[in-house]
Enzyme design. Structure first.
Site, mmCIF file in Angstrom:
data_model
loop_
_atom_site.group_PDB
_atom_site.id
_atom_site.type_symbol
_atom_site.label_atom_id
_atom_site.label_comp_id
_atom_site.label_asym_id
_atom_site.label_seq_id
_atom_site.Cartn_x
_atom_site.Cartn_y
_atom_site.Cartn_z
ATOM 1 N N LYS A 22 0.849 -1.203 0.000
ATOM 2 C CA LYS A 22 0.000 0.000 0.000
ATOM 3 C C LYS A 22 0.878 1.244 0.000
ATOM 4 O O LYS A 22 0.677 2.164 -0.791
ATOM 5 C CB LYS A 22 -0.888 0.008 1.237
ATOM 6 C CG LYS A 22 -1.596 1.338 1.519
ATOM 7 C CD LYS A 22 -2.454 1.317 2.758
ATOM 8 C CE LYS A 22 -1.747 1.667 4.022
ATOM 9 N NZ LYS A 22 -1.436 3.084 4.229
ATOM 10 N N ASN A 23 1.887 1.268 0.882
ATOM 11 C CA ASN A 23 2.684 2.487 1.064
ATOM 12 C C ASN A 23 3.731 2.693 -0.017
ATOM 13 O O ASN A 23 4.482 3.656 0.029
ATOM 14 C CB ASN A 23 3.318 2.500 2.458
ATOM 15 C CG ASN A 23 2.267 2.711 3.530
ATOM 16 O OD1 ASN A 23 1.116 3.036 3.225
ATOM 17 N ND2 ASN A 23 2.628 2.501 4.773
ATOM 18 N N ARG A 93 -4.580 10.740 4.422
ATOM 19 C CA ARG A 93 -3.479 11.682 4.670
ATOM 20 C C ARG A 93 -2.441 11.637 3.549
ATOM 21 O O ARG A 93 -1.811 12.631 3.236
ATOM 22 C CB ARG A 93 -2.770 11.335 5.972
ATOM 23 C CG ARG A 93 -3.595 11.236 7.200
ATOM 24 C CD ARG A 93 -2.683 11.089 8.367
ATOM 25 N NE ARG A 93 -1.607 12.050 8.271
ATOM 26 C CZ ARG A 93 -1.750 13.347 8.491
ATOM 27 N NH1 ARG A 93 -2.937 13.826 8.773
ATOM 28 N NH2 ARG A 93 -0.727 14.153 8.392
ATOM 29 N N CYS A 117 -5.201 13.163 12.858
ATOM 30 C CA CYS A 117 -5.171 11.725 12.598
ATOM 31 C C CYS A 117 -5.152 11.038 13.966
ATOM 32 O O CYS A 117 -4.612 11.554 14.934
ATOM 33 C CB CYS A 117 -3.920 11.390 11.791
ATOM 34 S SG CYS A 117 -3.492 9.661 11.835
ATOM 35 N N ARG A 122 0.816 14.582 13.182
ATOM 36 C CA ARG A 122 1.276 14.326 11.818
ATOM 37 C C ARG A 122 1.403 15.600 10.969
ATOM 38 O O ARG A 122 0.742 15.776 9.946
ATOM 39 C CB ARG A 122 0.396 13.292 11.156
ATOM 40 C CG ARG A 122 0.305 12.078 12.031
ATOM 41 C CD ARG A 122 0.052 10.779 11.502
ATOM 42 N NE ARG A 122 0.686 10.330 10.316
ATOM 43 C CZ ARG A 122 0.181 9.321 9.606
ATOM 44 N NH1 ARG A 122 -0.949 8.794 9.964
ATOM 45 N NH2 ARG A 122 0.791 8.897 8.526
ATOM 46 N N ASP A 306 4.708 0.372 12.094
ATOM 47 C CA ASP A 306 3.484 -0.241 11.560
ATOM 48 C C ASP A 306 3.321 -1.695 11.997
ATOM 49 O O ASP A 306 2.299 -2.306 11.703
ATOM 50 C CB ASP A 306 3.462 -0.166 10.032
ATOM 51 C CG ASP A 306 3.295 1.264 9.564
ATOM 52 O OD1 ASP A 306 3.500 1.509 8.357
ATOM 53 O OD2 ASP A 306 2.989 2.138 10.394
ATOM 54 N N ARG A 398 -8.786 -0.095 4.501
ATOM 55 C CA ARG A 398 -7.857 0.860 3.895
ATOM 56 C C ARG A 398 -6.534 0.194 3.554
ATOM 57 O O ARG A 398 -5.851 0.603 2.624
ATOM 58 C CB ARG A 398 -7.596 2.031 4.851
ATOM 59 C CG ARG A 398 -8.782 2.960 5.056
ATOM 60 C CD ARG A 398 -8.360 4.185 5.797
ATOM 61 N NE ARG A 398 -7.153 4.717 5.191
ATOM 62 C CZ ARG A 398 -6.280 5.484 5.847
ATOM 63 N NH1 ARG A 398 -6.486 5.805 7.100
ATOM 64 N NH2 ARG A 398 -5.215 5.937 5.239
HETATM 65 C C1 EPZ Z 1 4.375 6.881 6.539
HETATM 66 O O1 EPZ Z 1 3.605 7.916 7.122
HETATM 67 C C2 EPZ Z 1 3.434 5.696 6.370
HETATM 68 N N1 EPZ Z 1 2.345 6.060 5.475
HETATM 69 C C3 EPZ Z 1 2.889 5.282 7.737
HETATM 70 O O2 EPZ Z 1 2.089 4.119 7.541
HETATM 71 C C4 EPZ Z 1 4.066 4.925 8.633
HETATM 72 O O3 EPZ Z 1 3.571 4.587 9.916
HETATM 73 C C5 EPZ Z 1 5.022 6.125 8.736
HETATM 74 O O4 EPZ Z 1 5.454 6.510 7.408
HETATM 75 C C6 EPZ Z 1 6.266 5.828 9.555
HETATM 76 O O5 EPZ Z 1 6.938 4.740 9.016
HETATM 77 C C7 EPZ Z 1 2.578 6.066 4.138
HETATM 78 O O6 EPZ Z 1 3.667 5.776 3.672
HETATM 79 C C8 EPZ Z 1 1.413 6.425 3.258
HETATM 80 P P1 EPZ Z 1 6.413 10.162 8.663
HETATM 81 P P2 EPZ Z 1 4.187 9.429 7.160
HETATM 82 O O7 EPZ Z 1 6.353 11.432 7.914
HETATM 83 O O8 EPZ Z 1 5.091 9.636 6.032
HETATM 84 C C9 EPZ Z 1 6.884 13.535 11.910
HETATM 85 C C10 EPZ Z 1 0.193 2.775 7.753
HETATM 86 O O9 EPZ Z 1 -0.286 2.206 8.731
HETATM 87 N N2 EPZ Z 1 6.769 14.508 10.811
HETATM 88 O O10 EPZ Z 1 7.496 9.183 8.350
HETATM 89 O O11 EPZ Z 1 3.045 10.344 7.344
HETATM 90 C C11 EPZ Z 1 5.597 12.760 12.165
HETATM 91 O O12 EPZ Z 1 4.740 13.487 13.020
HETATM 92 C C12 EPZ Z 1 0.693 4.201 7.873
HETATM 93 O O13 EPZ Z 1 0.331 2.251 6.610
HETATM 94 C C13 EPZ Z 1 6.913 15.869 11.094
HETATM 95 O O14 EPZ Z 1 7.111 16.277 12.241
HETATM 96 O O15 EPZ Z 1 5.037 9.393 8.500
HETATM 97 C C14 EPZ Z 1 6.104 11.479 12.795
HETATM 98 O O16 EPZ Z 1 6.298 11.702 14.180
HETATM 99 C C15 EPZ Z 1 0.411 4.773 9.243
HETATM 100 N N3 EPZ Z 1 6.821 16.764 10.083
HETATM 101 C C16 EPZ Z 1 7.462 11.255 12.134
HETATM 102 O O17 EPZ Z 1 7.810 12.515 11.523
HETATM 103 C C17 EPZ Z 1 6.609 16.379 8.777
HETATM 104 O O18 EPZ Z 1 6.549 17.254 7.884
HETATM 105 C C18 EPZ Z 1 7.468 10.204 11.052
HETATM 106 O O19 EPZ Z 1 6.371 10.491 10.217
HETATM 107 C C19 EPZ Z 1 6.467 14.993 8.510
HETATM 108 C C20 EPZ Z 1 6.563 14.077 9.537
#
Ligand code: EPZ
Length: 432
Positions: A22-23, A93, A117, A122, A306, A398
């Site tokens: 998916k991701n 998202r 979320c 996020r 995850d 999803r």
């Molecule tokens: C991706 O989300 C995945 N989703 C998530 O999978 C996964 O849990 C996550 O990466 C972490 O591995 C997709 O790929 C579609 P991040 P993402 O940006 O990119 C902070 C699932 O279950 N952050 O890596 O949104 C954020 O708050 C989903 O399939 C900022 O502060 O996660 C978090 O604490 C859930 N500012 C950390 O970084 C930003 O601009 C990591 O988030 C972006 C992120």
């Protein structure tokens, strides 16, 4: 709303075919916006998030075609919209991923802020900061990110926090920028590598994907290409954990073991016998109760957030006590409260869950709260006496393709009750 009812039974035993990731499929589908032509994809999972993404892309003017094998052709030659509306973005998202490609291709993009979320705030500040480094003018107005730039310029961008979609957004935007960009402290997930491979198939020049420094030499345009999406490592891990937690045997087919080293290490520590081939992984507990394991989530290649909920559930059914620390998201223990309703012994202390295992859990009506938490409730139901009724299963749909068929194929007693039949059926499952 539909419900899933899981009746606790014996150990799982069987094989399960793993779907496309998916991701990986989400950013790759969205990267079609960059192409002045057609991107053809295979091994795309049949999921609600994919349907949502296709709806968003169609709204932007992408001509989508899909066949019965989930082969998708996305033709972006006539893209003429630059606004991703809240009504579409609020349901997923990952829609934020259209920001970089739209801006790079059209010179302008308006994308609704994704909003809250369940698992955390996020923010998307790192996405915006990177685009500004490449010369974009970005304002936040009426709940929308409005970005403008005639042509993005190559830049060096340091990610304060490792962000998967942040890295993906900037990698896509930089592929059409003028000059060379470098993303430092980049995410290293396999899905980043898959996206980079797809971009390069379109004529982009991306190197270093999979390391913490990615270099993108911008080009003037990208051309049509075909790509096969990699296997879903989280779906794989979910079914392997279900095999371990039920003390059975599960063989995951059409998957990629090298994406799951941290997870396989923890399954071995839990006492699983592992058989790992080129494209399969088999877990066998031979009827033994797993041993509780301690872990700490962190960016790839460390233990994936995850898979945290699934391991909390396995620990709840193991010998001993395991400590699970969640370092990525600030609110990713909502499954704990549902598991406690099923008798799980879990102490929550901030971002740490201390889980003491037991032989079995008690069936109960529970509520899915987010995608991976929902799957962990199905696993818990497999080892609970009686019917566990899981509500709000749209979370599951999803991210897990045909979850009840795949679990049933492993010997689980699981069924989906459509909402319109629940009133008639519920007396069979609800003790008064
Ligand atoms: C991706 O989300 C995945 N989703 C998530 O999978 C996964 O849990 C996550 O990466 C972490 O591995 C997709 O790929 C579609 P991040 P993402 O940006 O990119 C902070 C699932 O279950 N952050 O890596 O949104 C954020 O708050 C989903 O399939 C900022 O502060 O996660 C978090 O604490 C859930 N500012 C950390 O970084 C930003 O601009 C990591 O988030 C972006 C992120």
């Amino acid at each position: 709303m539909d419900k899933i009812v899981v009746q606790g039974a014996g150990p799982l035993d069987g094989e399960v075919k793993i779907s496309g990731a998916k991701n990986s499929a989400l950013p790759i589908l969205i990267s079609s916006l960059l192409v002045d032509g057609t991107l053809t994809l295979s091994n795309v999972p049949h999921l609600q998030d994919i349907t949502t993404t296709m709806g968003l892309l169609s709204h932007l003017g992408v001509q989508m075609q899909i066949d019965e094998n989930m082969h998708i052709a996305a033709d972006s030659s006539a893209v003429d919209q630059i606004r991703a509306p809240y009504e579409l973005v609020k349901t997923m998202r990952a829609s934020i991923l259209v920001l970089g490609p739209l801006l790079a291709r059209m010179g302008h993009a308006e994308v609704s802020l994704p909003g809250g979320c369940a698992i955390g705030s996020r923010p998307v500040n790192l996405h915006i900061k990177g685009l500004e480094a490449m010369g974009a003018k970005v304002i936040i107005e009426d709940g929308y990110i409005k970005a403008t730039c005639k042509r993005l310029q190559g830049a060096r961008m340091f990610m304060d926090i490792v962000s998967v979609t942040g890295t993906e957004n900037l990698m896509m935007a930089a592929s059409l920028a003028q000059g060379v960009s470098v993303i430092e402290n980049a995410a290293r997930e396999p899905e980043i590598v898959d996206l980079a491979n797809c971009l390069n198939a379109m004529g982009a020049k991306v190197s270093g994907a999979g390391t913490d420094e990615i270099t993108i030499e911008g080009v003037d345009s990208l051309h049509s290409a075909s790509h096969r999406v990699i296997a879903d490592r989280i779906e794989t891990g979910t079914y392997l954990v279900a095999g371990a937690a039920t003390r059975g045997r599960v063989k995951a087919l059409n998957t990629e073991p090298k994406y799951l080293e941290a997870v396989l290490n923890k399954l071995e520590e839990a006492g699983c016998d592992l058989d790992v081939g080129d494209d399969y992984i088999e877990v066998n507990m031979h009827g033994r109760q797993p041993k509780a394991v301690s872990l700490r989530t962190a960016p790839h290649p460390a233990f994936p957030t995850d898979m945290q909920a699934q391991f909390v559930t396995m620990n709840a059914l193991s010998q001993g006590t395991g400590t699970v620390v969640e370092t990525i998201f600030e609110n990713r223990f909502m499954h704990v409260h549902e598991l406690q309703r099923m008798g799980a012994e879990i102490q929550l202390e901030g971002n740490t869950a201390v889980v003491t295992g037991r032989e079995r859990l008690q069936a109960a009506p529970v509520m899915a709260t987010d995608l991976r938490a929902s799957a962990s409730l199905v696993i818990a139901g497999l080892m609970a006496d009686g019917p566990t009724i899981i509500d709000r299963i749209y979370h599951i749909d999803r991210g897990y393709e045909c979850i009840e068929e795949k679990f049933a194929g492993l010997g689980a007693n699981i069924k989906r009750i459509p909402s319109h039949l629940w009133e008639r059926e519920k007396s069979r499952y609800l003790s008064n």
